[in-house]
Structures are given as structure tokens and as C-alpha cells.
Motif scaffolding. Structure first.
Motif, PDB file in Angstrom:
ATOM      1  N   PRO A   1       0.801  -1.234   0.000  1.00  0.00           N
ATOM      2  CA  PRO A   1       0.000   0.000   0.000  1.00  0.00           C
ATOM      3  C   PRO A   1       0.831   1.279   0.000  1.00  0.00           C
ATOM      4  N   TYR A   2       2.021   1.250   0.563  1.00  0.00           N
ATOM      5  CA  TYR A   2       2.846   2.463   0.606  1.00  0.00           C
ATOM      6  C   TYR A   2       3.363   2.860  -0.771  1.00  0.00           C
ATOM      7  N   TRP A   3       3.462   1.914  -1.682  1.00  0.00           N
ATOM      8  CA  TRP A   3       4.046   2.177  -2.992  1.00  0.00           C
ATOM      9  C   TRP A   3       2.991   2.369  -4.084  1.00  0.00           C
ATOM     10  N   LEU A   4       1.729   2.229  -3.726  1.00  0.00           N
ATOM     11  CA  LEU A   4       0.679   2.365  -4.727  1.00  0.00           C
ATOM     12  C   LEU A   4       0.340   3.840  -4.938  1.00  0.00           C
ATOM     13  N   PRO A   5      -0.100   4.218  -6.167  1.00  0.00           N
ATOM     14  CA  PRO A   5      -0.150   3.399  -7.385  1.00  0.00           C
ATOM     15  C   PRO A   5       1.069   3.588  -8.276  1.00  0.00           C
ATOM     16  N   SER A   6       1.894   4.605  -7.999  1.00  0.00           N
ATOM     17  CA  SER A   6       2.937   4.976  -8.948  1.00  0.00           C
ATOM     18  C   SER A   6       4.267   4.310  -8.678  1.00  0.00           C
ATOM     19  N   GLY A   7       4.448   3.645  -7.518  1.00  0.00           N
ATOM     20  CA  GLY A   7       5.726   3.038  -7.196  1.00  0.00           C
ATOM     21  C   GLY A   7       6.742   4.014  -6.659  1.00  0.00           C
ATOM     22  N   GLU A   8       6.299   5.217  -6.213  1.00  0.00           N
ATOM     23  CA  GLU A   8       7.217   6.198  -5.644  1.00  0.00           C
ATOM     24  C   GLU A   8       7.415   5.933  -4.156  1.00  0.00           C
ATOM     25  N   ARG A   9       8.616   6.222  -3.691  1.00  0.00           N
ATOM     26  CA  ARG A   9       8.967   5.959  -2.301  1.00  0.00           C
ATOM     27  C   ARG A   9       8.111   6.816  -1.367  1.00  0.00           C
ATOM     28  N   PRO A  10       7.547   6.239  -0.300  1.00  0.00           N
ATOM     29  CA  PRO A  10       6.737   7.033   0.635  1.00  0.00           C
ATOM     30  C   PRO A  10       7.587   8.075   1.351  1.00  0.00           C
TER      31      PRO A  10
ATOM     32  N   GLY B   1       7.723  11.300   4.622  1.00  0.00           N
ATOM     33  CA  GLY B   1       7.211  11.694   5.926  1.00  0.00           C
ATOM     34  C   GLY B   1       7.158  10.528   6.890  1.00  0.00           C
ATOM     35  N   VAL B   2       6.106  10.534   7.710  1.00  0.00           N
ATOM     36  CA  VAL B   2       5.967   9.514   8.746  1.00  0.00           C
ATOM     37  C   VAL B   2       5.685   8.139   8.158  1.00  0.00           C
ATOM     38  N   PHE B   3       5.238   8.089   6.897  1.00  0.00           N
ATOM     39  CA  PHE B   3       4.891   6.800   6.304  1.00  0.00           C
ATOM     40  C   PHE B   3       6.125   5.993   5.897  1.00  0.00           C
ATOM     41  N   ARG B   4       7.246   6.633   5.696  1.00  0.00           N
ATOM     42  CA  ARG B   4       8.437   5.875   5.325  1.00  0.00           C
ATOM     43  C   ARG B   4       8.888   4.925   6.440  1.00  0.00           C
ATOM     44  N   PRO B   5       9.043   5.401   7.706  1.00  0.00           N
ATOM     45  CA  PRO B   5       9.402   4.430   8.758  1.00  0.00           C
ATOM     46  C   PRO B   5       8.345   3.358   8.970  1.00  0.00           C
ATOM     47  N   LEU B   6       7.070   3.694   8.767  1.00  0.00           N
ATOM     48  CA  LEU B   6       6.038   2.669   8.886  1.00  0.00           C
ATOM     49  C   LEU B   6       6.192   1.608   7.801  1.00  0.00           C
ATOM     50  N   MET B   7       6.597   2.050   6.612  1.00  0.00           N
ATOM     51  CA  MET B   7       6.847   1.080   5.544  1.00  0.00           C
ATOM     52  C   MET B   7       8.002   0.152   5.911  1.00  0.00           C
ATOM     53  N   TYR B   8       9.039   0.724   6.558  1.00  0.00           N
ATOM     54  CA  TYR B   8      10.161  -0.106   7.002  1.00  0.00           C
ATOM     55  C   TYR B   8       9.722  -1.093   8.088  1.00  0.00           C
ATOM     56  N   VAL B   9       8.761  -0.680   8.906  1.00  0.00           N
ATOM     57  CA  VAL B   9       8.205  -1.613   9.895  1.00  0.00           C
ATOM     58  C   VAL B   9       7.557  -2.798   9.178  1.00  0.00           C
ATOM     59  N   GLY B  10       6.827  -2.508   8.092  1.00  0.00           N
ATOM     60  CA  GLY B  10       6.225  -3.589   7.315  1.00  0.00           C
ATOM     61  C   GLY B  10       7.271  -4.512   6.733  1.00  0.00           C
ATOM     62  N   CYS B  11       8.375  -3.946   6.212  1.00  0.00           N
ATOM     63  CA  CYS B  11       9.447  -4.787   5.665  1.00  0.00           C
ATOM     64  C   CYS B  11      10.073  -5.649   6.768  1.00  0.00           C
ATOM     65  N   ALA B  12      10.264  -5.038   7.950  1.00  0.00           N
ATOM     66  CA  ALA B  12      10.840  -5.799   9.060  1.00  0.00           C
ATOM     67  C   ALA B  12       9.909  -6.921   9.499  1.00  0.00           C
TER      68      ALA B  12
ATOM     69  N   ALA C   1       0.139  -5.359  11.955  1.00  0.00           N
ATOM     70  CA  ALA C   1      -1.053  -4.543  12.183  1.00  0.00           C
ATOM     71  C   ALA C   1      -0.729  -3.057  12.070  1.00  0.00           C
ATOM     72  N   VAL C   2       0.382  -2.656  12.697  1.00  0.00           N
ATOM     73  CA  VAL C   2       0.777  -1.241  12.642  1.00  0.00           C
ATOM     74  C   VAL C   2       1.094  -0.821  11.208  1.00  0.00           C
ATOM     75  N   ALA C   3       1.872  -1.615  10.505  1.00  0.00           N
ATOM     76  CA  ALA C   3       2.249  -1.268   9.137  1.00  0.00           C
ATOM     77  C   ALA C   3       1.047  -1.280   8.199  1.00  0.00           C
ATOM     78  N   ALA C   4       0.122  -2.239   8.393  1.00  0.00           N
ATOM     79  CA  ALA C   4      -1.063  -2.302   7.528  1.00  0.00           C
ATOM     80  C   ALA C   4      -1.947  -1.077   7.732  1.00  0.00           C
ATOM     81  N   LEU C   5      -2.167  -0.690   8.980  1.00  0.00           N
ATOM     82  CA  LEU C   5      -2.967   0.514   9.244  1.00  0.00           C
ATOM     83  C   LEU C   5      -2.278   1.750   8.682  1.00  0.00           C
ATOM     84  N   GLY C   6      -0.950   1.814   8.808  1.00  0.00           N
ATOM     85  CA  GLY C   6      -0.221   2.939   8.225  1.00  0.00           C
ATOM     86  C   GLY C   6      -0.348   2.984   6.717  1.00  0.00           C
ATOM     87  N   GLY C   7      -0.321   1.809   6.065  1.00  0.00           N
ATOM     88  CA  GLY C   7      -0.486   1.775   4.617  1.00  0.00           C
ATOM     89  C   GLY C   7      -1.846   2.277   4.177  1.00  0.00           C
TER      90      GLY C   7
END
Length: 662
Positions: free
Chosen positions: A119-128, A130-141, A189-195
Motif C-alpha cells: 500500500p505504501y508504494w501504490l499506485p505509482s511506485g514512488e517511495r513514501p 514523511g511519517v509513512f516511510r518508517p512505517l513502511m520499514y516496519v512492514g518490511c521488518a 497490524a501497525v504497518a497495515a494501518l499505516g499503509g
């Protein structure tokens, strides 16, 4: 490098599809298998994410494409080894335990990447950002942590009963690995809600192409969630089908978002789908809460469900209206409710302290309502208001009209789609009518301010002229008379004849001073207008300057001059008098012509002499002093005063004064 990445993506996607088909072939040989409740979902996931991922890589969405390919590879890695292990248990094939371990620990990325990373990369594939970038890293972790947890989890502690009861032991099992799995669930759960939040924020801020793409993506996410919810409410067999179907909407919606998102009115579909989904959630939640609260009191089989059904029936209509307004505002911003937008704009204009401030607020409100980056409001002969610094290459231009007159123009950043949607275009023209009234008020305020400043300047100039006249003409005359009278007093006894001659000279000077006083008084307020009217006052003024060597010729309209506004008559007499005075003092002219014409809307006249013209230095000084006063007198009435140099020599002053009261 780019072609190599594309080829690698296609190879991985193809291998995942082949492994999945091989898993289906193994499935035909045995219906038994571990993780039997989700095998259809994991298989469909492996099939539907690979090809879109390869397509996204080819289209330049590299990271998003590889995420899709990773989902497909993860699912395929779980499908084929799992089916192999299931068949190997009956056929005695080798490596059964290793394949089972591989199947168990490889399924989680397929689930978590979709829920917590994509969800963080949709729809254009651009890097998130602000605050969403660390949340995306939480999802990767969480992907890594979950995979490790399942790789080390003792199978007897698994929540999959078939796996726990199989009697097999994880060769890498570590006691306590289930604690890591719990941590992973929290991270997911945290990363999904952030996405989901990142999608909502981008949907609020987007316009044009990006909004259309996000609409498709949001529709795919909503469909996936609805199918997952529905899978929990049906029987086991139907649950597997719905769970498998939930893997389909998202990759398809992403492809459509990138490729053909304008084919249908997706925003209408999205709006209705979101309202339906939220209504379903509200009904389920309301029903569950009422049954939970009243179940012990009224009975969970009949009484509480009846009350819950009644509560749901009563709440459906108001909740539906509330959700409709909320979803429309989510998708379209304030443009979704034009009446509310106009009400807010009216309140903003009403509370503004001045028209210029109202114009500043208006530009900001229009930008917020229509969700554009920049709005400029430009008023003809008035102030301007700029919200945003850059309008772009081709801004949208809307004329501001008040009472049938164009009073300005509003410029807006053009949406990425090229044009506003029909509802936004209609709202823009309604807002433009409100802006026209505000622009007209700001223009009037600017005109009033200019008139006030012109009046102050004219008053100061009039005082300067009066001071100059008193100092240069009346003052020296009276001083000379004073000195001569003192001489008369001293010589009257000793030289009566000389004293008499001096007295005669003083009388002449006093008469000149009286004439200066009369001229100054006439300049302050020409009483001749009240007594004679404009035509006779002009004749009297021309006669006063007429003398040998200077012939003043006055030509009036044959029909005469009707009564005109007092300000117009006073300005005309003052300008003619100033022009004649300058001619008499500085032009060294032999003749001067005054031509007066009357049009339906203006009094026009010219004063032309045959003197030395503008080349004389004295004449230049006269022009600098006199013309400024005449121009100010004309400008106070919205008139016009021009100084011309005719080809035949001399100077001509042309004046146009409106007949209507200003």
C-alpha cells in the motif's frame, strides 16, 4: 541494466507460475495436504501477482513490480513444496520434511507484503515520504521477522491443527519462537494501518491523473477487504473460495490504474463501494454490540437478535446519509458539498475587515475548496490576491463579472487531468460569481482610496498655489505701498508735490493689489458662476485678460451652455483662467482662442495661443506649475487634461470634463 531487470522479473514470475501449476498437478494425485484451509488462496495469489509484477517492472514501476513478483514467488514456494510433501507422505518420496519446512516458512511474505508493504508504494511506485516511510520499514521488518518466526516455530505449537497433529518435528524448531510471531503480528497490524492511512492521505491530496489512479487502487483494496470479511461469515467450503477471490482485485486494480484508469467512471463506483462497505461494517458492528449487551438479558437466540435487527433498521437511513457525505468529502473535498462550500466562503467574506482582506481570503478558500495549488485573483485597476506562487504553464482563466461588467479575472492551477470535473466546473463558476462581487468591492475601495489621495494632493496643491499668489503678487505690492506711504509721511511737509506723486503711485499699486485679491478670491470660488452662469463667466474671464497686444477669442456653442454640475462648471472656469493667466504672463502671444463644445456626456474645451510654445524656459516652468494644477482639477472629476504643441507653434490645452456628477 533495465532490460536485465525486466528479464529477471519475467523469469521469476514464469518460474512461480510453473511451480504453482506443478503444485496443482500434485494436488490432483492427493486431496490430503497440510494447510488445507488456505491452499486455494495461496495458489491463486501465486498465479495473479507474477504477471502484473513483470508488467510493472517493464513499465518502469520497478520496486512495486518486484514486490508483486516477490508475492508470487513466496506463494509459489509455499504451494509446490506443500503439495509435494502431501504426496510424498503416501508415496515415500524423499525430502518430505525439508519440503514441508520450506512450505511452512515461505507463505507469510505473500500475505504480509500485500497487507503491510505494497500500500505504501501504490499506485505509482514512488517511495513514501514523511511519517509513512518508517512505517513502511516496519512492514518490511515484519516480513523478515515473520518468516524467521515460522522457520523456527515448533510445529506442535502451530495453530494449524493438521500440521500440529502430523507428528512431524521442525528440524530448526526453537522454543519461544511463538513470541517472535506475536511481535510480528503487532508489526503487521501497525504497518497495515499505516499503509491504509497513507492511501487515504494521498487520496485527499491528489487530483487529476493521480486521483483517478488512487480511485482504482482504493477500489481494489476495498474489494479485497470485503471479500476477506465475507470469507469469515460463510461455511468452510465457501470461505476458501472467497479467501482465494480476495487475491484477485488488487493486482487487477493496479494494472487498470496505470494502464486504463479513465475507461470508466471509477470514482462513482468507488464512492458507492465505500459507502456499501462502511454500511456493512456498521450493521455488523451494531448487531454484534446489541447482541453482546442484551444477550444475557433477552436471550441470544431470539430476543437480543430481534432488538439488534430493530436498532439496525432504525439506524440505516441516517447512517447511510452520514456516510455518503463523509465519503464524498473524502473523495472530492469541499467540492462535494457546494452549498456548504458557498456558506463557508460567505462567512469568510463577511468577517473580513476590508475588501482587500476579503480578496486574500477568497483566493485561499477557492484553492482549498477546489484542491488546487495556486489561485490568483486579479482586479482591473485594483488590488490583486495571490494564493500560491506558481500557476503552471497554462492556468485556468475565469472572468469575474459584476452587474454585467468584467471587473477582473481569476487564474487557477490547471488540474493534472487537464480540466475540472463537471461538478467542480459548475462550482467554480458559482464561486466566480461570489468572487466578482468581492472584486467589485475591492475595486471600489481602491478607487475611493485613489480619490482620497487625489483630493488630499489637490488640497495641498491649492494651498501651495494660494501661498504662491499671496507671496509673489499680493505680498510685494502691499510691501511697496507700505514703504511709499512712509516716504509720503516724511516728505508731505517739505515736498508736497513729491508726496502727492508718491500717493498717486501708491493708489495705483493698491488698485493692483485689489485686483490680485479679487483674482485669488475668484480662484477659491468663482462667484461669477452663481451670478452669471458658465457662459457669461467665461466671457467675463476672457474680457479681463483681453488687452492691446493680446486678443482673446471665445467661441461657445450656438445653442448656449445649459446648467451643468457645479463641480464641472467650477473646474472649467478654473482651468480656463489658469490657462489664460499662463498665456498672458509667459507665452508672449498675440492671440488666444477658447473653443467650447458640448457632447451628450461631456464638456470639452481647448485653449490655444500663438506664443513661443514649449521651447521657452519660462514657458517650461509655467507648464510645470500650471498644468499640474489644471490636471488635478480635471482628474478630480474623472476628466482629462492634455497639453499639446501644435505644428504652427504656440501651446494648446485640451480638456474633457464629464457632465454627470462623479
Amino acid at each position: 541494466m533495465r532490460s536485465r531487470l525486466v528479464m529477471m522479473g519475467e523469469l521469476v514470475a514464469g518460474a512461480a507460475a510453473a511451480a504453482t501449476l506443478a503444485g496443482f498437478a500434485l494436488r490432483l494425485r492427493s486431496s490430503a495436504g497440510f494447510a488445507d484451509d488456505y491452499w486455494l488462496w495461496i495458489s491463486i495469489t501465486a498465479m495473479v501477482y507474477g504477471a502484473p509484477g513483470a508488467f510493472l517492472i517493464r513499465r518502469g514501476r520497478t520496486i512495486l513490480g518486484w514486490l508483486f513478483v516477490a508475492v508470487s514467488a513466496s506463494a509459489a514456494t509455499s504451494v509446490f513444496p506443500g503439495e509435494y510433501a502431501a504426496v510424498a507422505s503416501g508415496q515415500g518420496w524423499p525430502s518430505r520434511l525439508v519440503m514441508l519446512w520450506l512450505s511452512v516458512c515461505s507463505w507469510l511474505p505473500a500475505y504480509v507484503i500485500v497487507a503491510a508493504v505494497v500500500p505504501y508504494w501504490l499506485p505509482s511506485g514512488e517511495r513514501p515520504t514523511g511519517v509513512f516511510r518508517p512505517l513502511m520499514y516496519v512492514g518490511c521488518a515484519s516480513v523478515v521477522a515473520g518468516t524467521v518466526a515460522w522457520a523456527l516455530l515448533p510445529w506442535e505449537h502451530s495453530d494449524d491443527r493438521a500440521l500440529a497433529d502430523s507428528g512431524l518435528v521442525n528440524p530448526l524448531g526453537v522454543a519461544g519462537a511463538e513470541a517472535l510471531l506475536q511481535v510480528c503480528l503487532v508489526m503487521v497490524a501497525v504497518a497495515a494501518l499505516g499503509g491504509l492511512a497513507s492511501l487515504g492521505v494521498r487520496l485527499l491530496r491528489a487530483d487529476g491523473d493521480e486521483r483517478g489512479q488512487l480511485a482504482w487502487v482504493a477500489a481494489g483494496m476495498a474489494s479485497t477487504l470485503l471479500l476477506l470479511v465475507a470469507a469469515q461469515t460463510v461455511e468452510a467450503r465457501g470461505s476458501g473460495v472467497l479467501l482465494a477471490a480476495s487475491a484477485v482485485p488488487l493486482p487487477i486494480s493496479v494494472l487498470l490504474a496505470i494502464q486504463r484508469y479513465r475507461m470508466w467512471n471509477m470514482e462513482k463506483v468507488l464512492r458507492r463501494g465505500l459507502v456499501w462497505a462502511l454500511m456493512s461494517a456498521e450493521i455488523a458492528l451494531c448487531y454484534a454490540v446489541v447482541v453482546a449487551l442484551l444477550g444475557d438479558l433477552l436471550g441470544r437466540s431470539v430476543g437480543a437478535p430481534l432488538v439488534a435487527a430493530a436498532v439496525v433498521a432504525i439506524s440505516v437511513a441516517p447512517v447511510h446519509r452520514f456516510l455518503q457525505r463523509g465519503v464524498r468529502r473524502l473523495l472530492y473535498g469541499e467540492a462535494a458539498d457546494p452549498y456548504d462550500a458557498l456558506g463557508r466562503l460567505g462567512a469568510t467574506l463577511e468577517t473580513a475587515a476590508a475588501p482587500a482582506e476579503a480578496l486574500e481570503r477568497l483566493a485561499g478558500d477557492v484553492a482549498r475548496i477546489l484542491q488546487v495549488a495556486a489561485v490568483w485573483v486579479l482586479v482591473l485597476d485594483g488590488p490583486e490576491s495571490r494564493h500560491g506562487d506558481d500557476l503552471g504553464v497554462d492556468p485556468v482563466r475565469v472572468s469575474l463579472v459584476h452587474a454585467g461588467e468584467t471587473v477582473g479575472e481569476m487564474l487557477l492551477t490547471r488540474p493534472r487531468a487537464g480540466e475540472f470535473r463537471p461538478a467542480e466546473a459548475r462550482l467554480l463558476h458559482v464561486l466566480a460569481r461570489q468572487a466578482g462581487a468581492a472584486a467589485h468591492a475591492a475595486r471600489l475601495a481602491a478607487d475611493l482610496d485613489r480619490s482620497r489621495r487625489a483630493l488630499v494632493a489637490a488640497r495641498a496643491e491649492e494651498r501651495r498655489r494660494l501661498r504662491r499668489d499671496l507671496h509673489d503678487h499680493l505680498g510685494p505690492s502691499l510691501s511697496a505701498v507700505h514703504l511709499q506711504l512712509e516716504t509720503v509721511r516724511d516728505t508731505v511737509a517739505t515736498d508736497p508735490d513729491g508726496a502727492r506723486a508718491l500717493a498717486d503711485r501708491c493708489a495705483t499699486w493698491v488698485a493692483g493689489a485689489v485686483g490680485d485679491v479679487r483674482r485669488i478670491v475668484d480662484g477659491l470660488g468663482p462667484s461669477a458662476l452663481d451670478d452669471l452662469g458658465l457662459a457669461e463667466a467665461l466671457r467675463a474671464q476672457a474680457a479681463r485678460f483681453h488687452r492691446p497686444g493680446l486678443e482673446i477669442r471665445l467661441r461657445l456653442p450656438e445653442q448656449g451652455l445649459p446648467p451643468l454640475p457645479a463641480a464641472t462648471e467650477a473646474a472649467a472656469l478654473r482651468i480656463v483662467g489658469e490657462a489664460l493667466a499662463n498665456t498672458a504672463r509667459h507665452a508672449r502671444a498675440g492671440g488666444c482662442d477658447i473653443d467650447v463644445e458640448l457632447t451628450p456626456d461631456a464638456l470639452c474645451f481647448s485653449v490655444r495661443d500663438d506664443g513661443v510654445g514649449m521651447g521657452s524656459s519660462d514657458h517650461g516652468r509655467r507648464v510645470g506649475m500650471g498644468l499640474e494644477s489644471m490636471a488635478e482639477a480635471a482628474a478630480q472629476l474623472d476628466g482629462k487634461c492634455e497639453i499639446l504643441v501644435p505644428a504652427g507653434g504656440g501651446t494648446e490645452i485640451r480638456v474633457r470634463l464629464p457632465r454627470a456628477e462623479v
